[in-house]
Design an enzyme around this catalytic site. Structure first.
Site, short mmCIF file in Angstrom:
data_model
loop_
_atom_site.label_atom_id
_atom_site.label_comp_id
_atom_site.label_asym_id
_atom_site.label_seq_id
_atom_site.Cartn_x
_atom_site.Cartn_y
_atom_site.Cartn_z
N LYS A 9 42.20 56.41 45.73
CA LYS A 9 40.81 56.86 45.64
C LYS A 9 40.61 58.11 46.48
CE LYS A 9 39.58 55.59 50.01
NZ LYS A 9 39.27 56.59 51.05
N PRO A 93 50.71 58.40 48.78
CA PRO A 93 51.15 58.63 50.17
C PRO A 93 50.52 57.61 51.13
CG PRO A 93 50.23 60.64 49.20
CD PRO A 93 50.07 59.57 48.19
N ALA A 95 49.04 56.02 54.69
CA ALA A 95 48.15 56.44 55.79
C ALA A 95 47.62 57.84 55.56
CB ALA A 95 48.90 56.36 57.13
N ALA A 96 47.04 58.04 54.39
CA ALA A 96 46.68 59.38 53.96
C ALA A 96 45.19 59.57 53.71
CB ALA A 96 47.44 59.72 52.67
N GLY A 97 44.40 58.47 53.78
CA GLY A 97 42.97 58.57 53.43
C GLY A 97 42.73 58.37 51.96
N LEU A 98 43.78 57.90 51.25
CA LEU A 98 43.68 57.70 49.80
C LEU A 98 43.59 56.23 49.43
CD1 LEU A 98 46.36 60.34 48.72
CD2 LEU A 98 43.87 60.55 48.52
N GLY A 100 45.69 53.78 49.76
CA GLY A 100 46.89 53.23 49.12
C GLY A 100 47.14 51.76 49.49
N GLY A 101 47.02 51.44 50.76
CA GLY A 101 47.23 50.06 51.21
C GLY A 101 46.18 49.13 50.63
N ASP A 135 38.03 48.96 52.23
CA ASP A 135 38.11 49.62 50.92
C ASP A 135 38.67 48.72 49.83
OD1 ASP A 135 37.09 51.99 51.89
OD2 ASP A 135 39.06 52.92 52.21
#
Ligand code: C5P
Length: 282
Positions: A9, A93, A95-98, A100-101, A135
């Site tokens: 996101k 990626p 720990a990217a602010g996207l 992912g986790g 999130d």
């Protein structure tokens, strides 16, 4: 064995409204899924264990992984015992602010619900997800939503605006908790940024969207990690347009109204920087 896609996101807006008694921050933000995704494979057999397999060497494969925590929360909630194996093919990626986790965690919730036939509604999965991360509830649904509270309260947004995004992940490791901790007093704001973003999306007005994109964490993250500002400046020069930051960073993104425009920005950035991704709103 069953496959779930886990979509990244970006934040189209992020207003921090203040600190909460529980240590989190009250936020008001617009989250939008993009078609950069991890593949999450799930298998369950008799037993009582959770195992994660991944080719990625950058994330923990034990209980620190949000996908592990999601499986544990799901099994607890469903009151079933299984030996669950989670395979994660990582493309988002880390720990990217996207998110992912969080996306992987939500994919585990959706996938176990299908695999075990537990019949939880998306709202129930989102509630289980909220205990795993702020999130995760959004990632249960994907698409576009205004998220409030600490990010777990969702109002879904329906829009038809076709947008491409070029993401650049600077080689900086950001701690979300450190960024939030460094946020100062909330900015006075007559209208939440989210309502301007939603208005632009629903009017399918690309220029208005670009004017409305906003992130309160950007100044804070750039102050803590000056490399982010340096990359943003370089990216703006190459893309010849404004760039934005997602979540608590460090990922920066440019928006484009056509694939051709996005491809030009992507090609320009690829010449200089390693972690660049071309994707589309979903
Ligand atoms: O919920 P999540 O684990 O993703 O949050 C990581 C950290 O970011 C939290 O421990 C908290 O310090 C900070 N945070 C916050 N306010 C939010 C979301 C996250 O302060 N709304």
């Amino acid at each position: 064995m069953l496959l779930e896609r886990a979509y990244a996101k970006v934040n189209l807006s992020l207003d921090v409204l203040g600190e909460r008694p529980d240590g989190y921050h009250e936020v008001d933000m617009v989250l939008q899924s993009v078609d950069l995704s991890d593949a999450v494979w799930l298998a369950a057999e008799p037993g009582d264990s959770i195992r994660i397999e991944s080719s990625s060497t950058q994330m923990p494969l034990d209980e620190r992984n949000l996908a592990y925590q999601a499986a544990r929360a799901f099994l607890g909630h469903a009151e079933v015992r299984r030996a669950v194996t989670i395979g994660i093919e990582k493309r988002i990626p880390i720990a990217a602010g996207l998110g992912g986790g969080s996306a992987d965690a939500a994919a585990v919730l959706r996938g176990l619900n299908r695999l075990l036939g537990t019949g939880f509604t998306p709202a129930e999965l989102a509630e289980i997800g909220a205990s795993v991360g702020s999130d995760v509830p959004f990632c249960v649904y994907n698409g576009c939503a205004v998220a409030t509270g600490r990010g777990e309260r969702l109002q879904r947004v329906h829009h038809d605006l076709r947008v491409w995004a070029v993401l650049l992940r600077p080689p900086v490791f950001v701690s979300t908790a450190d960024v939030y901790r460094a946020v100062g007093e909330p900015r006075p704001r007559p209208v939440p940024s989210s309502s301007q973003v939603v208005q632009a999306l629903q009017a399918a007005d690309f220029d208005a969207l670009c004017a409305a994109v906003q992130n309160d964490l950007r100044d804070v993250a750039e102050a803590l990690y000056p490399e982010i500002a340096a990359h943003a400046e370089r990216m703006e020069t190459i893309a010849c347009q404004r760039v934005y930051m997602s979540g608590s960073g460090p990922t920066l993104f440019a928006l484009a109204p056509t694939q051709a425009k996005a491809q030009r920005i992507y090609n320009g950035l690829r010449g200089f920087m390693k972690e660049v991704y071309l994707c589309r709103f979903v």
